[in-house]
Structures are given as C-alpha cells and as structure tokens.
Design an enzyme around this catalytic site. Sequence first.
Site, PDB file in Angstrom:
ATOM      1  N   CYS A  62       0.839  -1.204   0.000  1.00  0.00           N
ATOM      2  CA  CYS A  62       0.000   0.000   0.000  1.00  0.00           C
ATOM      3  C   CYS A  62       0.869   1.247   0.000  1.00  0.00           C
ATOM      4  CB  CYS A  62      -0.928  -0.003   1.214  1.00  0.00           C
ATOM      5  SG  CYS A  62      -1.972   1.473   1.354  1.00  0.00           S
ATOM      6  N   CYS A  68       0.262   6.040   7.284  1.00  0.00           N
ATOM      7  CA  CYS A  68      -1.009   5.605   7.856  1.00  0.00           C
ATOM      8  C   CYS A  68      -0.749   4.674   9.037  1.00  0.00           C
ATOM      9  CB  CYS A  68      -1.825   4.891   6.786  1.00  0.00           C
ATOM     10  SG  CYS A  68      -3.306   4.081   7.411  1.00  0.00           S
ATOM     11  N   CYS A  71      -1.625  -0.046   9.503  1.00  0.00           N
ATOM     12  CA  CYS A  71      -0.812  -1.260   9.356  1.00  0.00           C
ATOM     13  C   CYS A  71       0.579  -1.043   9.925  1.00  0.00           C
ATOM     14  CB  CYS A  71      -0.694  -1.667   7.879  1.00  0.00           C
ATOM     15  SG  CYS A  71      -2.247  -2.192   7.119  1.00  0.00           S
ATOM     16  N   CYS A 145      -6.472   0.920   0.199  1.00  0.00           N
ATOM     17  CA  CYS A 145      -6.312   0.204   1.468  1.00  0.00           C
ATOM     18  C   CYS A 145      -6.236  -1.279   1.151  1.00  0.00           C
ATOM     19  CB  CYS A 145      -7.471   0.496   2.417  1.00  0.00           C
ATOM     20  SG  CYS A 145      -7.319  -0.338   4.022  1.00  0.00           S
ATOM     21  N   GLN A 245     -17.296  -9.062  14.532  1.00  0.00           N
ATOM     22  CA  GLN A 245     -15.946  -9.459  14.135  1.00  0.00           C
ATOM     23  C   GLN A 245     -15.595  -8.770  12.824  1.00  0.00           C
ATOM     24  OE1 GLN A 245     -14.012 -11.050  16.113  1.00  0.00           O
ATOM     25  NE2 GLN A 245     -15.537 -11.731  17.610  1.00  0.00           N
ATOM     26  N   PHE A 272     -20.189 -12.920  27.158  1.00  0.00           N
ATOM     27  CA  PHE A 272     -19.739 -11.803  26.308  1.00  0.00           C
ATOM     28  C   PHE A 272     -20.157 -12.114  24.866  1.00  0.00           C
ATOM     29  CE2 PHE A 272     -16.701 -12.396  29.793  1.00  0.00           C
ATOM     30  CZ  PHE A 272     -16.678 -11.147  30.394  1.00  0.00           C
ATOM     31  N   GLU A 292     -24.639 -10.864  27.785  1.00  0.00           N
ATOM     32  CA  GLU A 292     -23.944  -9.714  27.211  1.00  0.00           C
ATOM     33  C   GLU A 292     -24.465  -8.449  27.891  1.00  0.00           C
ATOM     34  OE1 GLU A 292     -22.054  -6.918  25.313  1.00  0.00           O
ATOM     35  OE2 GLU A 292     -21.559  -8.983  24.766  1.00  0.00           O
ATOM     36  N   ASP A 340     -15.838 -14.784  25.312  1.00  0.00           N
ATOM     37  CA  ASP A 340     -15.098 -13.964  24.350  1.00  0.00           C
ATOM     38  C   ASP A 340     -15.117 -12.515  24.821  1.00  0.00           C
ATOM     39  OD1 ASP A 340     -13.856 -12.859  22.156  1.00  0.00           O
ATOM     40  OD2 ASP A 340     -15.535 -13.146  20.798  1.00  0.00           O
ATOM     41  N   CYS A 366      -8.748 -11.531  21.852  1.00  0.00           N
ATOM     42  CA  CYS A 366      -7.935 -10.745  20.927  1.00  0.00           C
ATOM     43  C   CYS A 366      -6.680 -10.230  21.618  1.00  0.00           C
ATOM     44  CB  CYS A 366      -8.749  -9.573  20.367  1.00  0.00           C
ATOM     45  SG  CYS A 366      -9.336  -8.430  21.634  1.00  0.00           S
TER      46      CYS A 366
END
Length: 409
Positions: A62, A68, A71, A145, A245, A272, A292, A340, A366
């Site tokens: 990119c 930017c 990334c 992108c 997600q 969650f 949740e 999660d 994550c």
Amino acid sequence: MTETVTIDQLAHRGDGVALIHDKTVFVPFTLPGEEVEIERKGERARLVSIKTPSPSRVEPVCRHFGTCGGCALQHMDAAAYRAWKEAQVAAALASRGLEAEISPIVPASRGSRRRAVLTAVRAGGRVLVGYHERMANRLVAISECAVVTPRILASLPDLTRLADKLAPRKGELRLTVLDTVSGLDVAAEGASGKAARDFPGLGRLAAEADFARLSVDGEVVIEIRPPALDFAGAAMVPPPGGFVQASAEAEAAMAQAVMEAVGKAKRVADLFAGSGTFALRLARAAVVHAVESDKAAMAALDRAWRQTPGLKTVTQEVRDLFRSPLRVDELESFDAVVFDPPRAGAKEQASELAASKVADIVAVSCNPATLARDLRTLVDGGYRLRTVQPVDQFLFSPHIEVVAHLNRA
C-alpha cells in the site's frame, strides 16, 4: 543526529527493538537482524535508512504504509509474519508457565476486512477521510487500502461526500462502515448538529450511494435494506455501529474452532456473546444461554434467533460480567461455556469457572496476554489446556485472535 544500530527483535506491537548503551529503543518498520540508520528521540526512533535489509523484507503493498497508522507489518514476508504472530501467542503462554501445542495460525486475506472505522476532518477547505498516523493525531487521507473489502474501498468517494455534509468545523467525525450481505451499513458519530438533522438530504445521499443503512449518532436516518450478516444461516442485523468481528473469514475460522471444542454439548453458555457470533451457530445443536451487557446487541441476537427456523432455544441475559460474573452455582447446568471478552479479559469470570464443574471451556480472545492470565487461572483450578488456535483477523497488524479449548483434567 543519526546513528547506526542493529535490530535484535520485534516487540509485541511490531516495532523493531535495538539496544543502545543498555537502553531499549523502538524503531518502527524494521526487522530482526537489520542494520539501520535511525534518529533517536527518547525511547523511540525514526527510521532514516536501511543499510542491511533482512531476507524477510518485502515491498509494502500500500502506498500509505509508513504514514497511515492502520498497518504495522506490510514490510515483512508472509512466512516470517505468521511465525512472529504464532511466537507472540507462545510467549504469552510461556510467561504464565503454560505449555500447549499451538496450531498454525489461520491466515488473513487481503481485502477481507468487512468492518472499517474511518475518521473525517476538515482541513484547508476540504474534507479528509482516512486513518490517523501512527502515534499521532494527524490524519492520512487514504486513496487505497490493502485490508478492507473492495466494496468499502469503492465507497470512499461517497463516504467523503457524506463527511463533507456531516463533519463539524472543528473536531472529528467517526465513520464505522460495515460490509454486509445487503450492502454497506454506515454509522456516523460526532456530526455537526444542523447537518445531522437534515434527514431528507442525508436519505437522498444514502440512496444515491446505495447504502443499505445510514445512521447518525445512533439514530437510523434511512434503512433501504436490512444490513444483515450471515451467521451460518442466521441473518443478524447489528445495531448501528455495533461491534461485530472485523473479518467474515476470521469469524468463520474462530466459529469452527469453537464448535469443534464444544462438541456434542447439549447446553452451552455463551458469555460476552455480542450479537450472537457463536450463540446462533451453537444453537443448531445445543440450547444456548447468551449473556452480554449491551442491550442493543442482545436485541439483535434475539431477533435473528426468532427469525431463523431450526434453531434450538437461545435465552438472553443482559448482564455486566465484569461486575457480576456467572457464579459457580449458576454454571452447574451447562455442559460447556464459551467466553469472548474485550481486550481486558475475563479475570473474575475465569475465577468462577475455575471453581466450577463445567466439562468444556472455550476461551476466545484478541489479547494473548490477558488470555494467558485467564488460562492460568483455569489450569490452576484443575482444567487441562487442550488446543490453542491463533487466527489472523487483522492483517498487517500485531493483533491476534486466539481460540483455546480446556476441559476437566
């Protein structure tokens, strides 16, 4: 003043690390083994030039890479990149004294991210739409992108038109763009007051752009088509700007790992649960209790469940699991539990699970660091760590999704 250093390793955020006079210096966009020229400022440095490149160095895909902030690792070849991500998971587990065979990471594809959060500002008489620079407030207006879906990329002119109408004179407008089965779902936040109330004008703009839905500051302006996501046959329409997600292919890989770990469990708790990423899939074979804290997400899950034939019962509970985790006695009726949580992890809930008799637990995260902390709690409570599956949901970033399966030893 510039100086030449050798990069020893990559830190957990993807920056190169050099040791200068026993002090750690972080150098972005470098790779282990490289000899580079830098300009130091405290513990961080600017890359001036690469004197000896790593064999793993490749050309970024990119034009915005390096300015930017979206990334961090486009300069690293695929094999080294995946090995580094797997090593981050291994290091997090090892830091808590955990051992497990880590499956090869499920790779991410270019152009697969269906959810993008863009920023718009007014500058010099025009509107800029893009991402912030890395560790800076300046905005990079993007024209390409490598990670978002083609439909999101193609919408940039329309999003710029929308931002020109809604962006305040000072401050930022946030645009959450979701590529759904029926088109783009666009949620704007931080709009200027007068423009945000021009529903006829905004509706015309959305119709011309063929957005499925447009909302401003949480209020739906126009819904041309319900912006649905396909959760294995269940059509779920998320609340405006709601969390889902980021990648459909990563979501599918995570869901497959969850389903395999749960196995033939007949009653499952999904903690969650969000808008039902896992709950709606699990309900094909099991009775599910979804918990949740977000009421709008729970309502979206409930609508999808009621409108999808063939699913077993999915009950919903709105509850803050950080303040009020499911207690041991509440967990007794479940054969399996899936959790999660956000990046902070599920410390309190993990403690309750560790004291329970639930046969199978699936932890999705994550954040490998907080995941390892919670896994340690479960292992100390008598669970055995069976499988660890990393999933690369955020291509070219240091972020990693992980699905871990534990059962009673």
